[in-house]
Design an enzyme around this catalytic site. Structure first.
Site, PDB file in Angstrom:
ATOM      1  N   GLU A 275       0.864  -1.172   0.000  1.00 52.80           N
ATOM      2  CA  GLU A 275       0.000   0.000   0.000  1.00 52.80           C
ATOM      3  C   GLU A 275       0.893   1.212   0.000  1.00 52.80           C
ATOM      4  O   GLU A 275       1.575   1.484   0.979  1.00 52.80           O
ATOM      5  CB  GLU A 275      -0.858   0.022   1.254  1.00 52.80           C
ATOM      6  CG  GLU A 275      -2.033  -0.897   1.181  1.00 52.80           C
ATOM      7  CD  GLU A 275      -2.839  -0.803   2.455  1.00 52.80           C
ATOM      8  OE1 GLU A 275      -2.824   0.257   3.100  1.00 52.80           O
ATOM      9  OE2 GLU A 275      -3.449  -1.801   2.802  1.00 52.80           O
TER      10      GLU A 275
ATOM     11  N   ASP B 210      -6.357   8.207  10.400  1.00 54.56           N
ATOM     12  CA  ASP B 210      -5.032   7.753  10.821  1.00 54.56           C
ATOM     13  C   ASP B 210      -4.652   8.206  12.217  1.00 54.56           C
ATOM     14  O   ASP B 210      -4.983   9.307  12.643  1.00 54.56           O
ATOM     15  CB  ASP B 210      -3.976   8.255   9.828  1.00 54.56           C
ATOM     16  CG  ASP B 210      -4.014   7.446   8.549  1.00 54.56           C
ATOM     17  OD1 ASP B 210      -3.903   6.213   8.637  1.00 54.56           O
ATOM     18  OD2 ASP B 210      -4.182   8.044   7.467  1.00 54.56           O
TER      19      ASP B 210
END
Lengths: 397, 261
Positions: free
Chosen positions: B44, B55
């Site tokens: 990724e 995040d």
């Protein structure tokens, strides 16, 4: 499929991580049920009267009108609502929804601290745990509100990431919400974010417009020519606009934060700066966003923490596109002038956010006839801003 | 057979996440190359955004550094091209938030990503409700938009999302943001079983997996293990990031070989 339309024209939507989608669906269901539930409405209306102090008055600004020499100016006094700003209307409405959803904890973001104080207040009233995220820069410039939130039993968590202002406080509130979504509600304070928030916030703030319309009809015998409100995320503006949006003859004006001036690049005028503002997606919604060429969200500036935000509520984006409302900006200096002017002429200390609306009144009223009427939404009181104003006065002396 | 299908021949696969531009552009390319050549089955590749709301602090900080180093979508795509030039032949999935892609222009973004050698996209703030626009932009020979499922997804949503999934499913193992957790969530095997009811497509698990031991444990249930925060933290704090990347990838790959047994 959503129960309500998630879009405002091309704007709005639900751009959030999958983890949050079920919570948005649950919230929408609770809201739709509450809207038609007599018991909910009764409880909400009762608290709006007995706790918030509604209806807030409409005040004729006689000396300001005379000084400007044009239109007659009326102030919708949201500064007189409990906690000192319109934010309490939405906070109370959402907190009642939280009780119905059986959640025990709320998280909120705050810029100026007004929404944080409103959230802390309703949490105390209804026995909810409350955590408020606030950028470190804003904590420094809105100290009295930080203390108020703590007194009311809320935990204020400083946000040190990014620009340390409202945008970053929203990021942190969303991160908390994602983590604790099963028992936590995000009490979003502006007409922003993913559906159903912009619709819910407008609905709970529409009391401003509904009251103001009745009051001005009673007082003046006709509708105003112009309605003016400041626009950060845009909740006070959408609230007052909602009372007049179907009255075609009433001009609706939103005032953004012009900061140090549009040309300086230091501002929060999402509709005012064609070089930096483009349609984009931030915090769950598609709307006008101040950003750089690469789609990174821009830093904004305003003397008022509550308007210091890179995006505008999606319904405002639609109202601007279809030209039902017009948007302009006032610089920090113009807002400060509005602040002092209202203090001197009317004995009212307005919030710096609301002072942007006053700045537009000062520009516009003299160009209008004496039999014309301006309604301005005085969204909050300025006690929280005294330190900032003192500092600004020092700088200009 | 495309690169993604090919990668899943080696199940459970190891999928590290690393953002381009961190700690600087050249190092990030070297790190991703090292991961790819030492055990990663799919990577990724992170595209940085100023407001990464899904995040945790480690990835926030890393992507912030990448932005300060001047990373852009354009430079990120050039980096993908460079990785292909260096012989990296595993799937590279671009993971990033929606707004920078919109600003770049969706159709142009998808076309340029494909040209650069990317194999698909993960966009955490694009749920199924909003993904039509992106899927339209991918046009005739679409690179997959990898769908995400979460522990909070209702059975209805799970079915709908799993049935339409392409590439693989990114199953978020915890209710929360990215970041390491002490233990693997107890309900994970049931959650994976629920997803598998609706699809034969590979199910990969991410969020919260930080050690080879945890990877091994998850590898016994899932088709792939996604490791983001631990990868960024371990490599980002190393004086010799490329060496650390090599070790990191080979450790996780060995652990996953164990979970096959």
């Amino acid at each position: 499929m959503t129960l309500l339309n998630p879009k405002f024209g091309n704007y709005g939507g639900q751009f959030v991580p999958e983890t949050l989608m079920p919570a948005l669906i649950e919230l929408e269901e609770a809201f739709v049920k509450a809207k038609t539930d007599v018991e909910f409405q009764k409880e909400f209306n009762k608290l709006m009267a007995s706790f918030v102090g509604r209806p807030t008055p409409l005040t004729y600004a006689k000396r300001l009108s005379e000084k400007l020499g044009g239109a007659q100016i009326y102030l919708k006094r949201e500064d007189l609502a409990h906690t000192g700003a319109h934010k309490i209307n939405n906070a109370l409405g959402q907190a009642l929804l939280v009780k119905r959803m059986g959640k025990k904890r709320i998280v909120a973001e705050t810029g100026a601290g007004q929404h944080g104080v409103a959230s802390a207040t309703v949490a105390a009233l209804l026995g909810l745990e409350c955590v408020v995220y606030m950028g470190s820069v804003d904590i420094a410039r809105q100290e009295p509100n930080v203390f108020r939130m703590k007194l009311l039993g809320a935990e204020v968590k400083p946000v040190n990431s990014g620009t340390q202002t409202l945008k970053d406080a929203i990021n942190e509130a969303i991160r908390d919400w994602v983590t604790n979504v099963r028992d936590t509600h995000y009490l979003l304070g502006s007409a922003l974010g993913p559906h159903p928030y912009p619709t819910i916030v407008r609905e709970f703030q529409s009391v401003i417009g509904t009251e103001a319309r009745e009051q001005i009809l009673l007082e003046v015998g006709r509708l105003p020519d112009t309605v003016i409100a400041c626009v950060g995320g845009g909740s006070n503006a959408i609230g007052v606009f909602s009372g007049f949006v179907d009255d075609e003859g009433v001009e609706l004006i939103g005032v953004e934060a012009g900061g140090s001036g549009i040309d300086s690049g230091k501002h929060a005028a999402r509709f005012g700066d064609a070089t930096k503002a483009r349609v984009g997606v931030i915090h769950g919604t598609r709307t006008y966003v101040l950003q750089d060429e690469d789609g990174q969200i821009a830093e904004t500036h305003s003397v008022s923490a509550g308007l210091d935000y890179a995006a505008v509520g999606p319904e405002h984006a639609m109202l601007r596109d279809n030209e039902r409302a017009f948007y302009t900006s006032a610089t920090d200096a113009e807002a400060l002038n509005g602040f002092h002017t209202l203090c001197h002429t009317e004995g009212i200390i307005p919030a710096l956010e609301s002072s942007h609306a006053i700045a537009e009144v000062i520009k516009r009223a003299p160009t209008m006839k004496k039999d014309q009427v301006i309604l301005v939404n005085l969204s909050g009181r300025g006690d929280k801003d005294l330190n900032t104003v003192l500092k600004e006065m020092g700088n200009s002396e | 057979m495309n690169r993604i299908e090919n990668a899943f021949k080696n199940k459970p696969i190891f999928m590290p996440y690393f953002p381009l531009g961190y700690p600087d552009s050249a190092t990030s390319i070297d790190v991703i190359e090292a991961l790819a050549k030492n055990g990663a089955d799919l990577i990724e590749v992170g595209l940085s955004f100023s407001d990464p709301l899904a995040d945790g602090p480690v990835i926030q900080q890393a992507t912030q550094v990448a932005l300060e180093q001047g990373i852009t979508i354009k430079k990120s795509l050039e980096a993908v091209k460079e990785l292909r030039k260096r012989g990296v032949d595993i799937p590279l999935i671009l993971m990033g938030y929606y707004n920078p892609m919109l600003a770049y222009g969706l159709e142009k973004f998808v076309r340029d990503a494909k040209e650069a050698g990317a194999d698909g996209f993960i966009i955490p703030d694009l749920p199924i409700e909003e993904s039509d626009e992106f899927i339209r932009a991918t046009g005739q020979s679409p690179l997959p938009l990898i769908p995400m499922l979460a522990p909070t997804s209702s059975p209805d949503r799970m079915e709908k999302i799993a049935r339409n999934a392409k590439g693989f499913i990114y199953l978020v193992s915890v209710t929360g943001i990215t970041g390491e957790r002490k233990t693997i969530s107890a309900g994970l095997s049931d959650l994976i079983a629920d997803v598998r009811k609706h699809t034969n497509i590979p199910v990969c698990v991410g969020f919260g997996i930080g050690t080879p031991e945890q990877a091994k444990e998850v590898g016994q249930m899932a088709d792939g293990v996604i490791v983001g925060t631990a990868c960024v933290r371990t490599i980002g704090t190393s004086q010799t990031p490329v060496e650390t990347a090599k070790q990191f990838a080979s450790q996780f790959r060995s652990a996953l070989n164990e979970s096959k047994k």
